[in-house]
Design an enzyme around this catalytic site. Sequence first.
Site, PDB file in Angstrom:
ATOM      1  N   SER A  44       0.852  -1.179   0.000  1.00 56.65           N
ATOM      2  CA  SER A  44       0.000   0.000   0.000  1.00 56.65           C
ATOM      3  C   SER A  44       0.889   1.230   0.000  1.00 56.65           C
ATOM      4  O   SER A  44       2.065   1.147   0.386  1.00 56.65           O
ATOM      5  CB  SER A  44      -0.874  -0.003   1.261  1.00 56.65           C
ATOM      6  OG  SER A  44      -1.497   1.254   1.461  1.00 56.65           O
ATOM      7  N   TYR A  78      -2.045  -0.529  10.567  1.00 57.45           N
ATOM      8  CA  TYR A  78      -2.101  -0.848   9.137  1.00 57.45           C
ATOM      9  C   TYR A  78      -0.751  -0.524   8.513  1.00 57.45           C
ATOM     10  O   TYR A  78      -0.207  -1.324   7.747  1.00 57.45           O
ATOM     11  CB  TYR A  78      -3.228  -0.065   8.465  1.00 57.45           C
ATOM     12  CG  TYR A  78      -3.367  -0.368   6.993  1.00 57.45           C
ATOM     13  CD1 TYR A  78      -3.957  -1.552   6.575  1.00 57.45           C
ATOM     14  CD2 TYR A  78      -2.906   0.516   6.026  1.00 57.45           C
ATOM     15  CE1 TYR A  78      -4.092  -1.849   5.226  1.00 57.45           C
ATOM     16  CE2 TYR A  78      -3.031   0.229   4.675  1.00 57.45           C
ATOM     17  CZ  TYR A  78      -3.624  -0.950   4.279  1.00 57.45           C
ATOM     18  OH  TYR A  78      -3.744  -1.239   2.944  1.00 57.45           O
TER      19      TYR A  78
END
Length: 139
Positions: free
Chosen positions: A44, A57
């Site tokens: 990501s 995350y």
Amino acid sequence: MEETSDAEARAMFDINFFGLWNVTRAVLPQMRAQRGGRIINMSSIFGLVSGAGWGLYNATKFAVEGLSEALAQEVEPFGISVTLIEPGYFRTSFLGGGSLALPENTIDAYTAVRDMTEAHNKMEGDQLGDPVRAAEAII
């Protein structure tokens, strides 16, 4: 980060890191035997930069980055390559509908973080990235 329980953090690592690691270990023997292959790992943009409210995350995606970069060096002698995809926002349901894991218990002191999270949730369906074009580029 303070709001996230141990169980929530472990679940996030189970999905984002350990799932990827287990699948990779499962395919490597065949790839080594055939002396080639390509592993494509999804990271990501948050595996490259951190953001308030996304600490765990970020941690899972930073772990994917480190694993993938080391793995690329380990398997290169066998003709295996590793591709690391680091997407930003795409028009998917990731920001809502249960994909985005948020802490169950919140602390009133973090209202600014909560406001930012809500703003992200409202972006669902309006993200700039086209998932079809992204898939075509990856393929």
